[in-house]
Write a protein that holds these residues in place. Structure first.
Motif, PDB file in Angstrom:
ATOM      1  N   TYR A  37       0.807  -1.215   0.000  1.00 54.48           N
ATOM      2  CA  TYR A  37       0.000   0.000   0.000  1.00 54.48           C
ATOM      3  C   TYR A  37       0.845   1.271   0.000  1.00 54.48           C
ATOM      4  O   TYR A  37       0.658   2.144  -0.851  1.00 54.48           O
ATOM      5  N   VAL A  41       1.219   4.201  -2.912  1.00 54.00           N
ATOM      6  CA  VAL A  41       1.005   5.624  -2.660  1.00 54.00           C
ATOM      7  C   VAL A  41       2.231   6.401  -3.137  1.00 54.00           C
ATOM      8  O   VAL A  41       2.118   7.413  -3.827  1.00 54.00           O
ATOM      9  N   LEU A 107      -7.079   2.488  -4.973  1.00 48.22           N
ATOM     10  CA  LEU A 107      -7.283   3.390  -3.830  1.00 48.22           C
ATOM     11  C   LEU A 107      -5.969   4.017  -3.390  1.00 48.22           C
ATOM     12  O   LEU A 107      -5.908   5.213  -3.086  1.00 48.22           O
ATOM     13  N   SER A 108      -4.900   3.238  -3.376  1.00 53.94           N
ATOM     14  CA  SER A 108      -3.578   3.758  -3.000  1.00 53.94           C
ATOM     15  C   SER A 108      -3.117   4.841  -3.965  1.00 53.94           C
ATOM     16  O   SER A 108      -2.557   5.863  -3.550  1.00 53.94           O
ATOM     17  N   ILE A 111      -5.052   8.004  -3.202  1.00 52.54           N
ATOM     18  CA  ILE A 111      -4.527   8.631  -1.984  1.00 52.54           C
ATOM     19  C   ILE A 111      -3.223   9.355  -2.291  1.00 52.54           C
ATOM     20  O   ILE A 111      -3.014  10.493  -1.852  1.00 52.54           O
ATOM     21  N   GLY A 112      -2.336   8.721  -3.049  1.00 52.07           N
ATOM     22  CA  GLY A 112      -1.065   9.345  -3.405  1.00 52.07           C
ATOM     23  C   GLY A 112      -1.254  10.634  -4.179  1.00 52.07           C
ATOM     24  O   GLY A 112      -0.619  11.651  -3.895  1.00 52.07           O
ATOM     25  N   ALA A 114      -3.978  12.485  -4.195  1.00 55.13           N
ATOM     26  CA  ALA A 114      -4.620  13.448  -3.290  1.00 55.13           C
ATOM     27  C   ALA A 114      -3.562  14.139  -2.423  1.00 55.13           C
ATOM     28  O   ALA A 114      -3.634  15.356  -2.193  1.00 55.13           O
ATOM     29  N   ILE A 115      -2.572  13.376  -1.974  1.00 51.31           N
ATOM     30  CA  ILE A 115      -1.475  13.954  -1.191  1.00 51.31           C
ATOM     31  C   ILE A 115      -0.708  14.965  -2.036  1.00 51.31           C
ATOM     32  O   ILE A 115      -0.386  16.071  -1.577  1.00 51.31           O
ATOM     33  N   TRP A 118      -2.833  18.117  -2.498  1.00 51.49           N
ATOM     34  CA  TRP A 118      -2.916  18.836  -1.227  1.00 51.49           C
ATOM     35  C   TRP A 118      -1.608  19.570  -0.939  1.00 51.49           C
ATOM     36  O   TRP A 118      -1.617  20.771  -0.635  1.00 51.49           O
TER      37      TRP A 118
END
Length: 123
Positions: A37, A41, A107-108, A111-112, A114-115, A118
């Motif tokens: 995971y 990411v 999903l990973s 998330i990556g 999104a990081i 952000w």
């Protein structure tokens, strides 16, 4: 096109750092969380950083491109692409392209990215 190419030392250094971390994860993390995971990411952050090291491209467009690229690779895994092209016995092909589809990888990647978005918007 003239303004699109520009070397960025920060992103290049970040890409190298993450690449080293990915190698360490591949070589030494044989667990059920970090390798499958956290590595996924990080890989999208690595690809994003590598692209930004050489191209002056907008954050969101680059992030979406990397996410779609990652989804494409994962989809190819679903269809056993490395087997189709005769590389199922290649450890390097299995490492780079992967050999099994997983929804958690998708999903990973999300998330990556999104990081990335952000952090890029905070800084």
């Amino acid at each position: 096109m003239v303004g699109l190419l520009k070397f960025n030392r920060f992103y290049f250094g970040l890409a190298l750092l993450i690449f080293v971390i990915e190698i360490l994860i591949a070589g030494f993390a044989h667990d059920q969380i970090i390798r499958p995971y956290f590595g996924d990411v990080l890989v999208v952050i690595l690809i994003y950083s590598f692209i930004k090291a050489f191209l002056r491209a907008p954050v969101l467009k680059t992030a979406v491109f990397v996410l779609l690229f990652s989804f494409t690779i994962e989809t190819l895994q679903y269809f056993h692409f490395i087997k189709w092209i005769g590389l199922k016995n290649s450890a390097i092909a299995r490492l780079v392209l992967g050999d099994s589809f997983a929804w958690m990888d998708i999903l990973s990647y999300i998330i990556g990215i999104a990081i990335v978005i952000w952090i890029e918007n905070v800084s």
